[in-house]
Motif scaffolding. Structure first.
Motif, short mmCIF file in Angstrom:
data_model
loop_
_atom_site.label_atom_id
_atom_site.label_comp_id
_atom_site.label_asym_id
_atom_site.label_seq_id
_atom_site.Cartn_x
_atom_site.Cartn_y
_atom_site.Cartn_z
N SER A 1 2.23 3.81 -5.40
CA SER A 1 3.21 5.00 -5.46
C SER A 1 2.94 5.85 -4.10
O SER A 1 1.92 5.74 -3.11
CB SER A 1 2.60 6.04 -6.43
OG SER A 1 3.12 7.52 -6.36
N LYS A 2 4.02 6.58 -3.49
CA LYS A 2 4.18 7.31 -2.40
C LYS A 2 3.37 8.70 -2.46
O LYS A 2 3.21 9.34 -1.54
CB LYS A 2 5.65 7.45 -1.82
CG LYS A 2 6.38 5.99 -1.71
CD LYS A 2 7.70 6.28 -1.28
CE LYS A 2 8.40 4.98 -0.84
NZ LYS A 2 9.68 5.04 -0.26
N TYR B 1 -6.82 5.25 -7.25
CA TYR B 1 -7.80 4.71 -6.63
C TYR B 1 -9.30 4.88 -7.34
O TYR B 1 -10.13 4.07 -7.33
CB TYR B 1 -7.88 4.77 -5.01
CG TYR B 1 -6.84 4.17 -4.21
CD1 TYR B 1 -6.22 2.91 -4.77
CD2 TYR B 1 -6.57 4.45 -2.97
CE1 TYR B 1 -5.39 2.38 -4.10
CE2 TYR B 1 -5.68 3.63 -2.15
CZ TYR B 1 -5.12 2.61 -2.81
OH TYR B 1 -3.82 2.12 -2.17
N ASN C 1 0.92 1.86 -10.66
CA ASN C 1 1.34 2.95 -9.79
C ASN C 1 0.47 2.91 -8.27
O ASN C 1 0.36 3.99 -8.03
CB ASN C 1 0.74 4.67 -10.37
CG ASN C 1 1.62 4.57 -11.76
OD1 ASN C 1 2.98 4.89 -11.67
ND2 ASN C 1 1.12 4.46 -12.72
N VAL C 2 -0.27 1.78 -8.06
CA VAL C 2 -0.86 1.88 -7.04
C VAL C 2 -0.28 1.80 -5.88
O VAL C 2 -0.56 2.26 -4.75
CB VAL C 2 -1.91 0.42 -6.84
CG1 VAL C 2 -0.93 -0.70 -6.70
CG2 VAL C 2 -2.90 0.52 -6.03
N ILE D 1 -6.35 7.46 1.97
CA ILE D 1 -5.82 6.43 1.69
C ILE D 1 -6.51 5.28 2.16
O ILE D 1 -7.03 4.08 1.52
CB ILE D 1 -4.34 6.28 1.86
CG1 ILE D 1 -3.84 7.62 1.06
CG2 ILE D 1 -3.76 5.23 1.12
CD1 ILE D 1 -4.05 7.73 -0.44
N THR E 1 -1.09 -4.80 -2.19
CA THR E 1 -0.94 -3.18 -2.04
C THR E 1 -2.10 -2.61 -1.41
O THR E 1 -1.95 -2.06 -0.25
CB THR E 1 -0.77 -2.89 -3.38
OG1 THR E 1 0.20 -3.44 -4.05
CG2 THR E 1 -0.61 -1.42 -2.95
N ALA F 1 -2.36 -0.65 2.04
CA ALA F 1 -3.02 0.61 2.39
C ALA F 1 -3.95 0.70 3.39
O ALA F 1 -4.02 1.92 3.69
CB ALA F 1 -3.51 1.05 1.07
N LYS G 1 -1.89 8.47 -5.67
CA LYS G 1 -2.42 7.43 -5.12
C LYS G 1 -4.07 7.58 -5.21
O LYS G 1 -4.83 6.62 -5.43
CB LYS G 1 -1.98 6.98 -3.72
CG LYS G 1 -2.53 5.76 -3.33
CD LYS G 1 -1.97 5.32 -1.87
CE LYS G 1 -0.52 4.87 -2.10
NZ LYS G 1 0.13 4.35 -0.76
#
Length: 1039
Positions: A92-93, A102, A89-90, A134, A122, A126, A98
């Motif tokens: 994910s929008k 993290y 799920n790293v 983020i 990823t 980010a 997110k």
């Protein structure tokens, strides 16, 4: 027994129970025993519900699962087994999801390095996220993966984050500097460059973090602080609290190296706060009387800006300011910290302990500071023992002739305390007061003698020890006290007290000639039952009495020496033999016997009762080393004041005025000209005027339709035209323009492009640009290509201008993101419109940190194959099986390597140890191996990643997969499609790149499409399943 029947809400059934029930014979009571045993174990499947929620398609379920996972971490429970499910799920929008992912990755990235490495791409994406939280979280996770192979990636991310527009991201980059330095100290020089840049940051959010990084990486680089000293002093009040502590500590060390001592004797100090407001008449009067000490303005700035922080709610900040004043301020100014430190005594006992330790050190040198607040150090019944002891230490330090009576009355109460340790410390404090203040010595001695009748053995023993030390100062006046202590000898049982009395009687045996032999007689009876320290003093007493009164004590002495000769303790045996040879004359003793009296009965200096905090002055107040009274790791000692102050001009900051050649200013043109030119000016900026006649010449000598900006002010336009025309000739003559001219057979266009490379002579309205020479030379190629293209129709020029104007604004913002410190602000005239040429736009859009061709735009894989290939069967691998697949992610280890993901499974019932990669074939094959797997439990699996350089061929990579006992030959052969890198380009660029392919570099295939899969989407899926290519919309070609 099924897993469903064993599952419960409190944590589920335990796998160990299941395993135990399968392998252990069961009895009739197995069910009850298993239920009871289940309470004390953990189950593999207790987090199955969380895994299902994390792998669901609903964002709400994922978010709820992550909240529960973070809650488990907060409670100290191990949630590492959820790492594969969480890391999916790293990307994910959902912003909230997110953030939680993290948070989890920061905690477990170091433990699950191989899986975390798969998400590096990823994290890198980010780092460009519009949300500052983020970006910061991605950098925090990236710096938490402590794998040396990604050090270059971390360094690049830190450098980019240090130039971020968000101060929060820059703060995070300062935190990442410390992590990278601990991982790879060889990066110190590059990190110092980043620290130097961040130190110039004016944000209060960044200041504390970058100073902390400075203290960790390069605390000796004081030169980096010079230019930022005054800024840090001024920002100090607004910095967050823990940042204030770090900055104050650093500035204390800095000030001790840059300013002269304000404590020099013979100097008269200015009234510090009034020096800013005193009248000239008062200053002249002071100068006539004596020349005052003049404090450096920067020294005063530091003291003045830290003074308000004494009112901070954070005790650490108050303590930091107090130590700064203690080490830096003139002696008459240090008193201002007293009230703030006393205020801290109302805090928790942990805070009280540290503050009292520092006050105890202060009161040794300057008693007058805390004397008005003496009542604040009175002991309360609710205080802990260590707090009481420290307060007692401070009261003893504050004692003088004026307040000793008050303090002794307090001590009388403390002696009656039920806390025996505190009562003993009080008696020691009374002894110190008696030593330091001669007026109360007799009073203290009398009081201590009265304590000898106390019922508490601890109080009596401590009193004896203190009286012994006091009697050494004036023994002739207190023979009666020695007699009184000898009478109490039988009732005292504490070994130290008995030994002290024996030492006193032996040392002053001539003053009590009748009592001493009788005490020795009693000790001879109980010698074998005494403690070792008492036995040693008994032997000493016997030797001294033998020398002074041998008639009465000769036989007793011989008896005691014979007892000691066969004692179990070798110290006593050695002392006995030594004393016998020393005092008893014999042939073996020789001349030593003559000096026995001088050795044993020599006068001894009186002991000095000092504070236990006297030797802590060498450490900086408030530091861990001061609290421990031992130098701690990472402690930086304060340097001595310099005899001569260094040059204070190093802290002067030059005011940088806007410089044209560095600012990305836009050109200025006139509205009435149909065609404009783009120039890059680098030299001859000192020329101020240009003839206006140059503006009335040919409208343009190039075919470009670019316009830098429109302006109605002719004189400003002319000032830059002369500058730009002189250096354009050298920058435009490049190989790219010549190739472009040969390739495109348009004589007019080619001639115009070549003319634009020569000196323009100021013809036409000249655009004003202030780019550097590096930008000028890099733009020459693109300018030539754009100039050779067909000019747009005149009637569409306004549309082109407005279009260029929009793109220019975006490009301008992109340039400012690179480095805000490298550009000076450009004055903007609102009456002028700014338009950027298409050639400059193409150059700015083509800026990239990669080495790839600007026509190749690498994209992320649009399809990740799930098909796995068998690498080793468990029958061939003796229980070890291995599968692999190509994740199509960029390889972190080397750009030329292909990323391969292995899954190793132990199908045996034994633990497999030391799984690693062995020999490889061919010998020159480049493989980045995974870390050795120390242990793999039965039925357990582990996923690792490798990097293999296939050298752009489909030749198989052969190597050995080894365990502790066996080696298995395995082979990985990639398909052609797995060796590709997905990228997109236009039809024209594709044709150009295709023309460069030849021979073995070219791979082609024909697709036979059936009517069942005639849709474009189905065709794309078929192609992507076998080749790692990019997919673009129609009008472009995929490669």
């Amino acid at each position: 027994m099924s897993s469903g029947a064993l599952y419960n809400d409190q944590g589920g059934a335990e796998a160990a129970v299941e395993a135990g029930q399968e392998n252990t014979p069961t009895t009739g009571g197995t069910g009850g025993t298993g239920a009871a045993f289940r309470l004390f174990n953990t189950d593999f499947k207790k987090n199955e519900d969380l895994k299902e929620m994390l792998e669901s398609n609903k964002e709400s379920l994922k978010l709820e699962a992550m909240k529960r996972v973070v809650g488990l971490i907060a409670k100290g429970k191990n949630a590492s087994e959820l790492f594969p499910a969480v890391v999916k799920n790293v990307a994910s929008k959902n912003i909230e999801l997110k953030k939680l992912v993290y948070v989890y990755l920061v905690r477990y990235a170091e433990e699950q390095q191989d899986l975390a490495l798969l998400s590096i791409s990823t994290f890198q994406r980010a780092l460009k996220d519009p949300n500052q939280l983020i970006r910061a979280s991605a950098l925090r996770v990236l710096s938490s993966i402590r794998v040396p192979i990604i050090v270059p990636i971390m360094m690049l991310a830190i450098k980019e984050a240090a130039a971020d527009l968000s101060p929060y991201v820059r703060k995070t980059s300062a935190h990442a500097i410390q992590k990278l330095y601990s991982l790879d100290p060889d990066q110190k020089e590059q990190l110092i460059e980043v620290i130097e840049k961040l130190l110039k940051d004016k944000s209060t959010l960044v200041a504390g973090s970058v100073v902390m990084a400075f203290e960790e990486v390069c605390p000796d680089r004081i030169d980096l602080i010079h230019k930022n000293y005054r800024k840090l002093c001024n920002l100090l009040v607004d910095v967050e609290e823990w940042g204030q502590v770090v900055i104050i500590s650093m500035l204390t060390r800095y000030a001790r190296t840059q300013f002269t001592s304000p404590w020099k004797e013979g100097f008269m100090f200015d009234d510090n706060e009034k020096t800013f407001y005193d009248s000239d008449a008062e200053e002249k009067k002071d100068q006539e009387e004596t020349k005052p000490y003049t404090m450096d303005p920067d020294h005063r700035l530091l003291l003045r800006n830290t003074k308000p922080l004494l009112q901070s709610r954070n005790t650490a900040v108050v303590m930091a300011v107090a130590q700064l004043y203690w080490h830096l301020a003139p002696k008459q100014e240090v008193c201002i910290v007293t009230k703030s430190l006393v205020r801290l005594l109302r805090s928790h006992r942990e805070v009280q302990f540290i503050v009292l330790q520092n006050i105890a050190t202060m009161t040794i040198q300057r008693k007058g500071m805390f004397e008005p607040y003496m009542k604040s150090f009175y002991v309360r019944s609710t205080d802990a023992t260590h707090i009481k002891t420290l307060k007692l230490e401070i009261l003893t330090n504050l004692a003088n002739e004026a307040n000793i009576s008050t303090i002794l009355r307090e001590f009388q109460t403390y002696v009656k305390s039920q806390d025996k340790e505190f009562a003993a410390a009080t008696i020691q404090a009374i002894g110190r007061c008696a030593t330091n203040i001669s007026e109360v010595t007799d009073t203290c001695l009398n009081g201590l003698v009265l304590l000898l009748s106390n019922r508490d053995e601890t109080v009596v023993a401590e009193s004896v020890v203190v009286i012994k030390k006091l009697l050494q100062t004036q023994p002739t006046q207190h023979s009666d006290i020695i007699r009184h202590m000898a009478k109490l000898f039988d009732s005292i049982t504490v070994s130290m007290a008995r030994a002290s009395i024996l030492w006193l009687i032996g040392e002053y045996c001539e003053r009590v000639p009748k009592i001493a032999p009788d005490v020795l007689r009693k000790m001879a009876k109980s010698f074998t039952a005494e403690d070792d320290i008492v036995k040693l003093q008994t032997v000493n007493l016997a030797a001294k009495l033998y020398l002074t009164n041998s008639k009465q004590t000769k036989l007793l002495t011989q008896y005691i020496l014979n007892l000691g000769k066969y004692d179990q303790n070798y110290d006593i045996r050695d002392r006995t033999r030594f004393i016998r040879q020393l005092i008893v004359p014999s042939e073996k003793s020789g001349a030593l016997n003559k000096y026995a009296r001088r050795i044993l009965l020599a006068s001894k200096p009186a002991p000095v009762l000092e504070s236990a905090f006297k030797d802590r002055e060498r450490f900086q107040l408030g530091s861990l080393s001061h609290s421990l009274n031992s130098k701690a790791n990472g402690y930086h000692e304060l340097s001595d004041w310099p005899a001569v102050a260094p040059d204070q001009s190093v802290r002067n900051v030059d005011v940088i005025e806007p410089v044209k050649e560095r600012a990305p200013a836009l050109g200025k043109t006139r509205k009435n000209k149909s065609q404009d030119k783009f120039y890059s000016d680098e030299e001859d900026e000192n020329e101020e005027e240009e003839e206006e006649g140059s503006e009335s010449s040919e409208s343009s000598s190039s075919s470009s339709e670019e316009s830098c900006s429109e302006s109605e002010e002719e004189e400003e336009s002319e000032k830059s035209s002369g500058d730009s025309g002189k250096n354009s000739s050298s920058s435009e003559e490049s190989d790219d323009s010549e190739q472009e001219e040969k390739k495109k057979a348009k004589q007019k266009k080619s001639k115009a492009s070549a003319d634009s490379g020569s000196d323009e002579n100021g013809n036409g309205p000249v655009g004003h640009d202030s780019c550097s020479s590096a930008e000028s030379s890099s733009e020459s190629g693109s300018d030539s290509e754009d100039d050779s293209a067909d000019s747009p129709p005149p009637q569409k020029k306004n549309a082109n201008k407005s279009q260029s104007k929009v793109v220019m604004d975006n490009s301008k913002n992109q340039v400012s993101l690179l480095d805000l410190d490298d550009f000076s602000p450009v004055p903007v005239n609102t009456s002028q419109s700014s338009v950027l040429s298409p050639s400059l736009m193409s150059d700015l859009e083509g800026l990239s940190l990669s080495n790839m061709s600007p026509t190749l735009q690498v994209t992320s894989p649009t399809f990740s194959p799930v098909k796995t290939h068998e690498l080793l069967h468990h029958m061939s691998g003796k229980g070890l099986s291995a599968t692999y697949h190509f994740p199509r992610q960029p390889c972190l280890y080397q750009p030329s390597m292909v990323s391969v993901q292995l899954t190793l499974t132990n199908h045996s019932d034994q633990i497999l140890e030391e799984i690693h990669v062995g020999e490889r074939s061919p010998a020159g094959l480049s493989i980045h191996c995974f870390n050795t797997i120390e242990r793999l439990q039965p039925e357990a699996s582990v996923t690792v990643s490798m990097g293999i350089d296939f050298s752009d061929s489909t030749q198989a990579a052969n190597f050995q997969l080894c365990t502790k006992e066996d080696q298995f030959n395995v082979s990985i052969q990639p398909g052609v499609g797995e060796l590709l890198t997905p990228c997109t380009m236009t039809q024209q660029d594709f044709s150009k790149e295709q023309g460069k392919l030849m021979g073995m570099n070219e791979t082609s295939a024909t697709l036979s499409v059936s009517t069942a899969i005639s849709s474009a989407h189905a065709v794309s899926n078929q192609v992507l399943s076998v080749a790692n290519v990019g997919v673009v919309s129609s009008g472009s070609v995929s490669r």
